[in-house]
Design an enzyme around this catalytic site. Sequence first.
Site, mmCIF file in Angstrom:
data_model
loop_
_atom_site.group_PDB
_atom_site.id
_atom_site.type_symbol
_atom_site.label_atom_id
_atom_site.label_comp_id
_atom_site.label_asym_id
_atom_site.label_seq_id
_atom_site.Cartn_x
_atom_site.Cartn_y
_atom_site.Cartn_z
ATOM 1 N N GLN A 108 0.937 -1.245 -0.219
ATOM 2 C CA GLN A 108 0.095 0.039 0.167
ATOM 3 C C GLN A 108 0.920 1.249 0.042
ATOM 4 O OE1 GLN A 108 -3.313 -0.491 2.886
ATOM 5 N NE2 GLN A 108 -1.960 -2.224 3.609
ATOM 6 N N ASN A 109 2.255 1.099 0.259
ATOM 7 C CA ASN A 109 3.071 2.207 0.477
ATOM 8 C C ASN A 109 3.412 2.709 -1.067
ATOM 9 O OD1 ASN A 109 2.892 1.365 3.140
ATOM 10 N ND2 ASN A 109 5.013 0.444 2.896
ATOM 11 N N HIS A 166 -1.225 1.207 -4.510
ATOM 12 C CA HIS A 166 -1.736 2.475 -4.321
ATOM 13 C C HIS A 166 -0.975 3.322 -5.000
ATOM 14 C CE1 HIS A 166 -4.150 1.520 -0.524
ATOM 15 N NE2 HIS A 166 -4.725 1.097 -1.492
ATOM 16 N N CYS A 171 -0.021 11.239 -16.587
ATOM 17 C CA CYS A 171 -0.650 12.363 -17.311
ATOM 18 C C CYS A 171 -2.160 12.295 -17.394
ATOM 19 C CB CYS A 171 0.162 12.483 -18.749
ATOM 20 S SG CYS A 171 -0.528 13.670 -19.654
ATOM 21 N N CYS A 225 -2.885 12.160 -21.528
ATOM 22 C CA CYS A 225 -2.696 11.075 -22.394
ATOM 23 C C CYS A 225 -2.497 9.620 -21.552
ATOM 24 C CB CYS A 225 -1.483 11.091 -23.197
ATOM 25 S SG CYS A 225 -0.215 11.317 -22.006
ATOM 26 N N CYS A 285 4.108 16.896 -19.883
ATOM 27 C CA CYS A 285 4.128 15.630 -19.929
ATOM 28 C C CYS A 285 5.232 15.194 -21.046
ATOM 29 C CB CYS A 285 2.852 14.964 -20.361
ATOM 30 S SG CYS A 285 3.006 13.255 -21.015
ATOM 31 N N SER A 335 -2.664 -1.219 9.533
ATOM 32 C CA SER A 335 -3.766 -1.080 10.480
ATOM 33 C C SER A 335 -5.011 -1.739 9.982
ATOM 34 C CB SER A 335 -4.143 0.449 10.742
ATOM 35 O OG SER A 335 -4.509 1.089 9.571
ATOM 36 N N ASN A 354 2.746 -6.809 13.241
ATOM 37 C CA ASN A 354 2.452 -5.483 13.605
ATOM 38 C C ASN A 354 2.948 -5.046 14.822
ATOM 39 O OD1 ASN A 354 1.004 -3.334 11.705
ATOM 40 N ND2 ASN A 354 -0.061 -3.086 13.837
ATOM 41 N N LEU A 355 3.290 -3.562 15.079
ATOM 42 C CA LEU A 355 3.838 -3.289 16.290
ATOM 43 C C LEU A 355 2.762 -3.590 17.387
ATOM 44 C CD1 LEU A 355 6.042 -1.443 17.352
ATOM 45 C CD2 LEU A 355 4.767 0.590 16.819
HETATM 46 C C1 BV8 Z 1 -12.029 2.545 -3.638
HETATM 47 C C2 BV8 Z 1 -2.041 6.383 -1.741
HETATM 48 C C3 BV8 Z 1 -13.649 2.118 -5.084
HETATM 49 C C4 BV8 Z 1 -2.303 7.814 -1.540
HETATM 50 C C5 BV8 Z 1 -3.669 5.476 -0.112
HETATM 51 C C6 BV8 Z 1 -15.329 -0.346 2.515
HETATM 52 C C7 BV8 Z 1 -15.778 -0.022 3.834
HETATM 53 C C8 BV8 Z 1 -15.430 1.385 4.119
HETATM 54 C C9 BV8 Z 1 -14.899 2.499 3.339
HETATM 55 C C10 BV8 Z 1 -14.471 1.648 1.979
HETATM 56 C C11 BV8 Z 1 -14.835 0.648 1.694
HETATM 57 N N1 BV8 Z 1 -14.325 0.242 0.252
HETATM 58 C C12 BV8 Z 1 -13.969 1.686 0.149
HETATM 59 C C13 BV8 Z 1 -14.010 2.296 1.023
HETATM 60 C C14 BV8 Z 1 -13.448 3.872 0.790
HETATM 61 C C15 BV8 Z 1 -11.983 3.995 1.018
HETATM 62 C C16 BV8 Z 1 -11.502 3.497 2.377
HETATM 63 O O1 BV8 Z 1 -11.374 2.531 2.673
HETATM 64 N N2 BV8 Z 1 -11.880 4.523 3.451
HETATM 65 C C17 BV8 Z 1 -11.244 4.315 4.688
HETATM 66 C C18 BV8 Z 1 -10.730 5.522 5.276
HETATM 67 C C19 BV8 Z 1 -12.453 3.783 5.733
HETATM 68 N N3 BV8 Z 1 -11.134 3.233 0.027
HETATM 69 C C20 BV8 Z 1 -10.905 3.898 -1.104
HETATM 70 O O2 BV8 Z 1 -11.351 4.984 -1.329
HETATM 71 C C21 BV8 Z 1 -10.105 3.089 -2.052
HETATM 72 N N4 BV8 Z 1 -10.796 3.002 -3.481
HETATM 73 O O3 BV8 Z 1 -12.673 1.687 -2.760
HETATM 74 O O4 BV8 Z 1 -12.444 2.586 -4.775
HETATM 75 C C22 BV8 Z 1 -13.953 2.003 -6.677
HETATM 76 C C23 BV8 Z 1 -14.637 1.069 -7.258
HETATM 77 C C24 BV8 Z 1 -14.760 1.039 -8.364
HETATM 78 C C25 BV8 Z 1 -14.547 2.083 -9.261
HETATM 79 C C26 BV8 Z 1 -13.711 3.225 -8.860
HETATM 80 C C27 BV8 Z 1 -13.794 3.123 -7.160
HETATM 81 C C28 BV8 Z 1 -8.782 3.590 -2.428
HETATM 82 C C29 BV8 Z 1 -8.032 3.420 -1.149
HETATM 83 C C30 BV8 Z 1 -6.574 4.249 -1.383
HETATM 84 C C31 BV8 Z 1 -6.219 5.483 -0.876
HETATM 85 N N5 BV8 Z 1 -4.915 5.658 -1.078
HETATM 86 N N6 BV8 Z 1 -2.549 5.845 -0.529
HETATM 87 C C32 BV8 Z 1 -0.991 8.225 -0.398
HETATM 88 O O5 BV8 Z 1 -0.107 7.350 0.005
HETATM 89 O O6 BV8 Z 1 -0.833 9.481 -0.573
HETATM 90 S S1 BV8 Z 1 -4.480 4.928 0.996
HETATM 91 C C33 BV8 Z 1 -3.047 4.875 2.187
HETATM 92 O O7 BV8 Z 1 -3.674 4.736 3.689
HETATM 93 C C34 BV8 Z 1 -2.070 3.913 2.244
HETATM 94 O O8 BV8 Z 1 -1.892 3.634 1.148
HETATM 95 C C35 BV8 Z 1 -2.549 2.770 3.167
HETATM 96 O O9 BV8 Z 1 -3.550 2.078 2.372
HETATM 97 C C36 BV8 Z 1 -3.576 3.296 4.264
HETATM 98 C C37 BV8 Z 1 -2.697 3.525 5.474
HETATM 99 O O10 BV8 Z 1 -2.830 2.484 6.071
HETATM 100 P P1 BV8 Z 1 -1.495 1.823 6.674
HETATM 101 O O11 BV8 Z 1 -0.668 1.506 5.623
HETATM 102 O O12 BV8 Z 1 -2.005 0.481 7.232
HETATM 103 O O13 BV8 Z 1 -1.004 2.707 7.610
HETATM 104 P P2 BV8 Z 1 -1.552 3.144 9.251
HETATM 105 O O14 BV8 Z 1 -0.694 4.526 9.517
HETATM 106 O O15 BV8 Z 1 -2.769 3.382 9.112
HETATM 107 O O16 BV8 Z 1 -1.163 2.020 10.041
HETATM 108 C C38 BV8 Z 1 0.305 1.725 10.042
HETATM 109 C C39 BV8 Z 1 0.376 0.455 11.127
HETATM 110 O O17 BV8 Z 1 1.892 0.148 11.248
HETATM 111 C C40 BV8 Z 1 -0.218 0.705 12.547
HETATM 112 O O18 BV8 Z 1 -1.088 -0.650 12.797
HETATM 113 C C41 BV8 Z 1 1.114 0.582 13.336
HETATM 114 O O19 BV8 Z 1 0.593 -0.118 14.852
HETATM 115 C C42 BV8 Z 1 1.977 -0.113 12.649
HETATM 116 N N7 BV8 Z 1 3.413 0.215 12.920
HETATM 117 C C43 BV8 Z 1 3.875 1.569 13.240
HETATM 118 N N8 BV8 Z 1 5.061 1.365 13.404
HETATM 119 C C44 BV8 Z 1 5.579 0.091 13.221
HETATM 120 C C45 BV8 Z 1 4.389 -0.726 12.756
HETATM 121 N N9 BV8 Z 1 4.389 -2.126 12.721
HETATM 122 C C46 BV8 Z 1 5.606 -2.601 12.769
HETATM 123 N N10 BV8 Z 1 6.667 -2.050 12.976
HETATM 124 C C47 BV8 Z 1 6.733 -0.822 13.367
HETATM 125 N N11 BV8 Z 1 7.911 -0.117 13.321
#
Ligand code: BV8
Length: 228
Positions: free
Chosen positions: A87-88, A105, A113, A116, A132, A173, A197-198
């Site tokens: 996801q990164n 992602h 672009c 195009c 572009c 998460s 996970n942490l």
């Molecule tokens: C879509 C790119 C449909 C940009 C990102 C169903 C239910 C509810 C909502 C939805 C659903 N289906 C869709 C949705 C809507 C939405 C969604 O999920 N909303 C959430 C907020 C509820 N999803 C979407 O919009 C997706 N698209 O569904 O399209 C569609 C269908 C047909 C046609 C058209 C469209 C698209 C989602 C993608 C968005 N873009 N990133 C950018 O990066 O700027 S998401 C972005 O946030 C990341 O990529 C990642 O996915 C997310 C963050 O999550 P994590 O990576 O898990 O990070 P987080 O900080 O949350 O957690 C970190 C974890 O690591 C923690 O648990 C922590 O404890 C742990 N940790 C910390 N340090 C350590 C560690 N673990 C180990 N060691 C350590 N040292």
Amino acid sequence: MRVLILTGAGISAESGVPTFRDADGLWEGHSFEEVATPEAFARDPDTVQRFYDARRAALAGVEPNPAHQALARLEEALGEDLLIVTQNVDDLHERAGSTRVLHMHGALTSALCGSCEQRHPWAEPLLHRPSCPGCGQAALRPDVVWFGELPYEMERVFEVLERTDLFVAIGTSGAVYPAAGFVRIAVTYGARTLELNLERTESSEYFDSARQGPASELVPAWVEEMLS
Ligand code: BV8
């Protein structure tokens, strides 16, 4: 043994890449969802371009950590039987030596672009509207998937999920879909599942086993087990 590994921001945290949970998911006071949507880009493209320009520039100041490096070693052993779905948008898996990486992602190191629809490897800022290289239009945007947009290569991910023997989630998460739903799909196809996970997450209950700790320790230890 076909292994699918889903990674999230937690695997890059110890490299100095902020997670989305850090800073309560805020960027310059904007909620993440505010700067990572097509609507935000249409409304205020400069703020969105600055958000991604800053994260792209920050890549030069971070390095892969032992968790990324361990997964690259695992790929050497498993080859085609391993796929990392991340996801990164950082490039730390590749810089650690992993080649079988699917950026569902998108990636900061690429520009898309809007005219195009060609993609171009990109290292520079986009705020100043460069043209572009393909069509010459000043329509380049970060090649990342915003909320409400369809993640990349979903067909391939679902194909691989169907024939996965072991599904492992690292540093995520489980808050964002469709990635957060992969574990339950893997289970329906008979895969064993492990969460590294942490801390426990919203999805921990869906995994056969879950281990808590820093990725830089958990992942090399798990890879040693796999290789031994
Ligand atoms: C879509 C790119 C449909 C940009 C990102 C169903 C239910 C509810 C909502 C939805 C659903 N289906 C869709 C949705 C809507 C939405 C969604 O999920 N909303 C959430 C907020 C509820 N999803 C979407 O919009 C997706 N698209 O569904 O399209 C569609 C269908 C047909 C046609 C058209 C469209 C698209 C989602 C993608 C968005 N873009 N990133 C950018 O990066 O700027 S998401 C972005 O946030 C990341 O990529 C990642 O996915 C997310 C963050 O999550 P994590 O990576 O898990 O990070 P987080 O900080 O949350 O957690 C970190 C974890 O690591 C923690 O648990 C922590 O404890 C742990 N940790 C910390 N340090 C350590 C560690 N673990 C180990 N060691 C350590 N040292």
